[in-house]
Structures are given as C-alpha cells and as structure tokens.
Scaffold this motif. Structure first.
Motif, PDB file in Angstrom:
ATOM      1  N   VAL A 163     -46.966  60.310  -0.254  1.00  0.00           N
ATOM      2  CA  VAL A 163     -45.765  61.068  -0.592  1.00  0.00           C
ATOM      3  C   VAL A 163     -46.150  62.526  -0.825  1.00  0.00           C
ATOM      4  CG1 VAL A 163     -43.792  61.261  -2.157  1.00  0.00           C
ATOM      5  CG2 VAL A 163     -44.769  59.014  -1.659  1.00  0.00           C
ATOM      6  N   THR A 164     -45.423  63.416  -0.184  1.00  0.00           N
ATOM      7  CA  THR A 164     -45.638  64.856  -0.362  1.00  0.00           C
ATOM      8  C   THR A 164     -44.337  65.483  -0.847  1.00  0.00           C
ATOM      9  OG1 THR A 164     -47.290  64.912   1.412  1.00  0.00           O
ATOM     10  CG2 THR A 164     -46.330  67.022   0.727  1.00  0.00           C
ATOM     11  N   ARG A 165     -44.436  66.213  -1.938  1.00  0.00           N
ATOM     12  CA  ARG A 165     -43.289  66.950  -2.474  1.00  0.00           C
ATOM     13  C   ARG A 165     -43.613  68.436  -2.447  1.00  0.00           C
ATOM     14  NH1 ARG A 165     -43.780  62.558  -5.982  1.00  0.00           N
ATOM     15  NH2 ARG A 165     -41.965  61.151  -6.033  1.00  0.00           N
ATOM     16  N   ARG A 166     -42.694  69.227  -1.930  1.00  0.00           N
ATOM     17  CA  ARG A 166     -42.859  70.680  -1.905  1.00  0.00           C
ATOM     18  C   ARG A 166     -41.774  71.318  -2.763  1.00  0.00           C
ATOM     19  NH1 ARG A 166     -44.228  68.997   3.250  1.00  0.00           N
ATOM     20  NH2 ARG A 166     -46.317  69.631   3.935  1.00  0.00           N
ATOM     21  N   TYR A 167     -42.215  72.244  -3.585  1.00  0.00           N
ATOM     22  CA  TYR A 167     -41.307  72.884  -4.533  1.00  0.00           C
ATOM     23  C   TYR A 167     -41.229  74.381  -4.249  1.00  0.00           C
ATOM     24  CZ  TYR A 167     -41.813  68.603  -7.290  1.00  0.00           C
ATOM     25  OH  TYR A 167     -41.822  67.296  -7.711  1.00  0.00           O
ATOM     26  N   ASP A 168     -40.004  74.895  -4.265  1.00  0.00           N
ATOM     27  CA  ASP A 168     -39.794  76.342  -4.260  1.00  0.00           C
ATOM     28  C   ASP A 168     -39.920  76.842  -5.692  1.00  0.00           C
ATOM     29  OD1 ASP A 168     -39.372  76.582  -1.553  1.00  0.00           O
ATOM     30  OD2 ASP A 168     -37.210  76.235  -1.702  1.00  0.00           O
ATOM     31  N   ARG A 169     -40.786  77.848  -5.881  1.00  0.00           N
ATOM     32  CA  ARG A 169     -41.021  78.375  -7.221  1.00  0.00           C
ATOM     33  C   ARG A 169     -40.515  79.816  -7.294  1.00  0.00           C
ATOM     34  NH1 ARG A 169     -46.222  79.241  -7.938  1.00  0.00           N
ATOM     35  NH2 ARG A 169     -46.181  79.040 -10.208  1.00  0.00           N
ATOM     36  N   TYR A 170     -40.021  80.187  -8.452  1.00  0.00           N
ATOM     37  CA  TYR A 170     -39.493  81.545  -8.630  1.00  0.00           C
ATOM     38  C   TYR A 170     -39.552  81.933 -10.105  1.00  0.00           C
ATOM     39  CZ  TYR A 170     -35.320  79.073 -10.248  1.00  0.00           C
ATOM     40  OH  TYR A 170     -34.467  78.265 -10.946  1.00  0.00           O
ATOM     41  N   THR A 171     -39.541  83.235 -10.318  1.00  0.00           N
ATOM     42  CA  THR A 171     -39.449  83.766 -11.683  1.00  0.00           C
ATOM     43  C   THR A 171     -37.998  84.164 -11.932  1.00  0.00           C
ATOM     44  OG1 THR A 171     -41.699  84.651 -11.552  1.00  0.00           O
ATOM     45  CG2 THR A 171     -40.275  85.506 -13.292  1.00  0.00           C
ATOM     46  N   PRO A 172     -37.284  83.487 -12.822  1.00  0.00           N
ATOM     47  CA  PRO A 172     -35.870  83.798 -13.058  1.00  0.00           C
ATOM     48  C   PRO A 172     -35.707  85.211 -13.642  1.00  0.00           C
ATOM     49  CG  PRO A 172     -36.681  82.284 -14.720  1.00  0.00           C
ATOM     50  CD  PRO A 172     -37.773  82.403 -13.703  1.00  0.00           C
ATOM     51  N   TYR A 173     -34.622  85.864 -13.248  1.00  0.00           N
ATOM     52  CA  TYR A 173     -34.381  87.245 -13.688  1.00  0.00           C
ATOM     53  C   TYR A 173     -33.849  87.273 -15.115  1.00  0.00           C
ATOM     54  CZ  TYR A 173     -32.598  92.007 -13.857  1.00  0.00           C
ATOM     55  OH  TYR A 173     -32.345  93.300 -14.208  1.00  0.00           O
ATOM     56  N   GLN A 174     -34.440  88.137 -15.938  1.00  0.00           N
ATOM     57  CA  GLN A 174     -33.967  88.407 -17.298  1.00  0.00           C
ATOM     58  C   GLN A 174     -33.935  89.923 -17.478  1.00  0.00           C
ATOM     59  OE1 GLN A 174     -36.764  86.239 -19.737  1.00  0.00           O
ATOM     60  NE2 GLN A 174     -35.622  84.304 -19.541  1.00  0.00           N
ATOM     61  N   ALA A 175     -32.719  90.460 -17.609  1.00  0.00           N
ATOM     62  CA  ALA A 175     -32.540  91.917 -17.616  1.00  0.00           C
ATOM     63  C   ALA A 175     -33.294  92.610 -18.731  1.00  0.00           C
ATOM     64  CB  ALA A 175     -31.040  92.238 -17.704  1.00  0.00           C
ATOM     65  N   TRP A 176     -33.397  91.982 -19.905  1.00  0.00           N
ATOM     66  CA  TRP A 176     -34.017  92.660 -21.045  1.00  0.00           C
ATOM     67  C   TRP A 176     -35.498  92.937 -20.818  1.00  0.00           C
ATOM     68  CZ3 TRP A 176     -38.069  90.350 -23.590  1.00  0.00           C
ATOM     69  CH2 TRP A 176     -38.229  88.973 -23.391  1.00  0.00           C
ATOM     70  N   ARG A 177     -36.113  92.206 -19.886  1.00  0.00           N
ATOM     71  CA  ARG A 177     -37.539  92.424 -19.635  1.00  0.00           C
ATOM     72  C   ARG A 177     -37.788  93.760 -18.928  1.00  0.00           C
ATOM     73  NH1 ARG A 177     -40.752  88.054 -20.571  1.00  0.00           N
ATOM     74  NH2 ARG A 177     -39.666  86.074 -20.959  1.00  0.00           N
ATOM     75  N   GLU A 178     -36.733  94.333 -18.310  1.00  0.00           N
ATOM     76  CA  GLU A 178     -36.910  95.616 -17.634  1.00  0.00           C
ATOM     77  C   GLU A 178     -37.273  96.737 -18.613  1.00  0.00           C
ATOM     78  OE1 GLU A 178     -37.069  95.982 -14.466  1.00  0.00           O
ATOM     79  OE2 GLU A 178     -36.574  93.873 -14.108  1.00  0.00           O
ATOM     80  N   ALA A 179     -36.969  96.539 -19.889  1.00  0.00           N
ATOM     81  CA  ALA A 179     -37.270  97.565 -20.894  1.00  0.00           C
ATOM     82  C   ALA A 179     -38.761  97.862 -20.962  1.00  0.00           C
ATOM     83  CB  ALA A 179     -36.743  97.113 -22.258  1.00  0.00           C
ATOM     84  N   TYR A 180     -39.593  96.855 -20.687  1.00  0.00           N
ATOM     85  CA  TYR A 180     -41.038  97.111 -20.704  1.00  0.00           C
ATOM     86  C   TYR A 180     -41.666  97.015 -19.313  1.00  0.00           C
ATOM     87  CZ  TYR A 180     -41.770  92.023 -20.493  1.00  0.00           C
ATOM     88  OH  TYR A 180     -41.781  90.720 -20.116  1.00  0.00           O
ATOM     89  N   GLU A 181     -40.977  96.311 -18.390  1.00  0.00           N
ATOM     90  CA  GLU A 181     -41.561  96.186 -17.057  1.00  0.00           C
ATOM     91  C   GLU A 181     -41.505  97.507 -16.285  1.00  0.00           C
ATOM     92  OE1 GLU A 181     -39.898  92.994 -14.831  1.00  0.00           O
ATOM     93  OE2 GLU A 181     -40.948  91.423 -15.966  1.00  0.00           O
ATOM     94  N   ILE A 182     -40.431  98.307 -16.457  1.00  0.00           N
ATOM     95  CA  ILE A 182     -40.320  99.574 -15.720  1.00  0.00           C
ATOM     96  C   ILE A 182     -41.448 100.536 -16.096  1.00  0.00           C
ATOM     97  CG2 ILE A 182     -38.882 101.638 -15.442  1.00  0.00           C
ATOM     98  CD1 ILE A 182     -36.440  99.824 -15.405  1.00  0.00           C
ATOM     99  N   PRO A 183     -41.675 100.808 -17.417  1.00  0.00           N
ATOM    100  CA  PRO A 183     -42.804 101.710 -17.724  1.00  0.00           C
ATOM    101  C   PRO A 183     -44.150 101.133 -17.321  1.00  0.00           C
ATOM    102  CG  PRO A 183     -41.830 100.807 -19.737  1.00  0.00           C
ATOM    103  CD  PRO A 183     -40.890 100.475 -18.620  1.00  0.00           C
ATOM    104  N   LEU A 184     -44.340  99.809 -17.501  1.00  0.00           N
ATOM    105  CA  LEU A 184     -45.609  99.201 -17.079  1.00  0.00           C
ATOM    106  C   LEU A 184     -45.764  99.272 -15.563  1.00  0.00           C
ATOM    107  CD1 LEU A 184     -45.923  96.045 -19.371  1.00  0.00           C
ATOM    108  CD2 LEU A 184     -47.216  98.177 -19.510  1.00  0.00           C
ATOM    109  N   GLY A 185     -44.629  99.153 -14.857  1.00  0.00           N
ATOM    110  CA  GLY A 185     -44.683  99.245 -13.410  1.00  0.00           C
ATOM    111  C   GLY A 185     -45.112 100.628 -12.939  1.00  0.00           C
ATOM    112  N   ALA A 186     -44.600 101.659 -13.626  1.00  0.00           N
ATOM    113  CA  ALA A 186     -44.991 103.020 -13.263  1.00  0.00           C
ATOM    114  C   ALA A 186     -46.491 103.213 -13.451  1.00  0.00           C
ATOM    115  CB  ALA A 186     -44.203 104.021 -14.097  1.00  0.00           C
ATOM    116  N   VAL A 187     -47.001 102.707 -14.567  1.00  0.00           N
ATOM    117  CA  VAL A 187     -48.444 102.814 -14.827  1.00  0.00           C
ATOM    118  C   VAL A 187     -49.234 102.064 -13.762  1.00  0.00           C
ATOM    119  CG1 VAL A 187     -50.277 102.224 -16.443  1.00  0.00           C
ATOM    120  CG2 VAL A 187     -48.106 103.124 -17.299  1.00  0.00           C
ATOM    121  N   ALA A 188     -48.730 100.866 -13.393  1.00  0.00           N
ATOM    122  CA  ALA A 188     -49.450 100.066 -12.408  1.00  0.00           C
ATOM    123  C   ALA A 188     -49.467 100.738 -11.051  1.00  0.00           C
ATOM    124  CB  ALA A 188     -48.814  98.678 -12.313  1.00  0.00           C
TER     125      ALA A 188
END
Length: 318
Positions: free
Chosen positions: A78-103
């Motif tokens: 038996v083989t099972r394949r799963y689609d994986r994703y990171t669900p969107y959470q708007a509040w995380r943009e508060a730190y992801e945007i500045p960290l993204g600029a640095v990256a």
C-alpha cells in the motif's frame, strides 16, 4: 467621481480579503509505504479422535479434538501520497516580512561571496536564504514550516504482491466437549492440548447408572461459524457388567471398613481388569492411613500377603 471611489473601495476590500486569506505554501509531497495482509477463511472443520478400539473395554479413555482451518492469504503493498502545505496565518507576516528582508540581503551577499569562493558555499546559503526571504516578503504567503505543516491524502494505491493458501491444525484447547450418555448430556472441558479425559467411574458419570449406557455420543461445535463434529464411542457389554460393582468398590465408605475389606476391594478391582482404578484406590488408602503408621503397615502387609501387591507410601520419596 462616484464610480472611481467605488472602484477604489472595491480594490481595497479585495486586497484586505486577500491579505486575510492568503495562500498556503506547498511543501514537497510525502509518501508512506506499508504491507497489508488479508486472511480469508475458506474452510473450518473440527475432528474428534476417540482412539482405538472404537469399543470401550476400560472405563478410561483419552479423546483428542482438534480444529483445521484453510485460509486464502493475500499480501498487498500500500502506498499513500500526501499533499503537504503550510497554512496561511496573517499575523505571522508581522515578523516574516522583516526577517524576509534580512534573508534576501543575506542571500544576495552569500551569492556574491560564492562567486569569489568559486561556488564552494552550500545551496542552503545561496539559494535557500533567498527563497525564504521572498516567501517572507510576500504578504500573501507564509514561509515553509515543517513544524506546523498540514497534509491531505492525495493518492492511495494498492498492489497485490502474493496470494497463497495457508492451513492450520490446532488443538481444541480449553473448549467445551459435550458427551451424551443415555438420557443425560455432560459438558466436559478439553485441556490445552485439546484432550478430554473420559472416565466412566469419575464425575460427572458417577451421578448416573452408566452400566445401562451402551454408547457415548461426543460433539463439539464452534458458535462463530457453526462448524461441528460428532463421534460415537461404544461401551462393551463386559465393561458395563463391571461398572456397577467397581463403583461400589471405589466409592463405598472406606473409614468404617476393616483392613481385610480394604485389601479385598483393591484385589477385586484388579481381578476385574481395572488395574488403574485398583492402584488409585491403593494410594488413597495409603494416604488415609498416613497419620497412623501402625494401621498403614498392617494394610501394606495384608495387601502383600492376600493380594500379592507391593505398595509403598509415595510420601516416603519426599
């Protein structure tokens, strides 16, 4: 003017909705592999082996019961394949945007250094930092996160690997066995080896006059699938003629009898051909006189003199 304002308000609202909903960040697909086995019962039978001969000449008999099963066994991969994703959470943009600029800045710098170092820097510094940075700068997307990733089953495949027949033969262990003797039916229980010990001079047969019973009907059944087996064991005329007398010799009160009568009872059982019962009665009398050595010695001497039997107290070997 009204149309222009309406367009601006609609655009702002759409942007707000997109900002709140965002997009899931797709992760690499994950696969699971396992083996599954299906066992299909094709046949189930029970067998009673009453032994030889088919006619009882002695009151004791070991009857063996076993069950046989036939299975169709099928193995699957038996083989099972799963689609994986990171669900969107708007509040995380508060730190992801500045960290993204640095990256992004760090990734560009790493690529410049990598040119000088002739490509010796790992991809995690030259490519992954930039990829992380642009995902962080995107207000509609969260960066990849294995820690909070979710998954959905995308595909399930089963491939048959093997199909075969399997056979099993097991003892009817610690299961009921019905024995019909005359008009009465008794329920006995097999031991862990599937053996039932019949003894017409022992319970539950002592509660009826088995000297009138010409045959024993044995049956076993499995309520799960109604598998059943029956067998017949005949009781010889000579044995039936001995059972009533043997029952009295074994079960009549011992304590009120004299030593001579004890010896007579043991000797008579032996004369009837019931040597096993004679030995059991002999040992019971030895045990009965254990606390009276003088009486016990008198019994043993009389047993030797009158019946020619040499008996010993099994407790002497302890």
């Amino acid at each position: 003017m009204f149309t222009r304002n309406t367009f601006r308000l609609g655009s702002a609202a759409l942007g707000g909705v997109l900002l709140l909903t965002g997009c899931a960040n797709q992760l690499p697909q994950r696969s699971e592999h396992e083996e599954r086995v299906e066992r299909k019962l094709l046949d189930h039978s029970l067998q009673i082996d009453v032994g030889e001969p088919q006619v009882l000449e002695l009151p004791q008999r070991r009857v063996r019961v076993h069950e046989q099963k036939t299975f169709e066994v099928t193995e699957f991969e038996v083989t099972r394949r799963y689609d994986r994703y990171t669900p969107y959470q708007a509040w995380r943009e508060a730190y992801e945007i500045p960290l993204g600029a640095v990256a992004v800045v760090a990734g560009i710098g790493a690529n410049v250094v990598n040119v000088v170092m002739l490509g010796s820097l790992p991809d995690t510094a030259t490519k992954d930092w930039i990829s992380y940075g642009f995902a962080g700068l995107n207000p509609m997307l969260n960066v990849e996160s294995n820690g909070r990733s979710q998954q959905n089953l995308a595909d399930l495949t089963e491939q048959q690997r093997d199909k075969r027949m399997e056979y099993s033969s097991l003892p009817w262990a610690e299961r009921p066995v019905l024995v019909k003797a005359g008009e009465q039916t008794h329920e006995l229980t097999s031991d862990r080896n599937g053996v039932v010990r019949l003894n017409l001079l022992d319970g539950p047969f002592t509660e009826q006059d088995v000297s009138r019973v010409g045959k024993l009907l044995l049956s076993v059944s499995d309520p799960l699938d109604n598998a059943r087996s029956d067998a017949t064991l005949l009781v010889s005329r000579s044995l039936r003629g001995k059972l009533l007398e043997a029952h009295a010799l074994i079960y009549d009160d011992l304590e009120d009898d004299e030593v001579g009568h004890w010896v007579h009872r043991v000797k008579r059982l032996s004369e009837l051909g019931l040597e096993e019962e004679a030995s059991e009665l002999e040992q019971s009398l030895i045990e009965l006189t254990r606390n009276d050595p003088e009486l016990q010695q008198d019994f043993l001497q009389s047993l030797l003199k009158s019946a020619g039997r040499v008996a010993a107290d099994p407790g002497d070997n302890d």
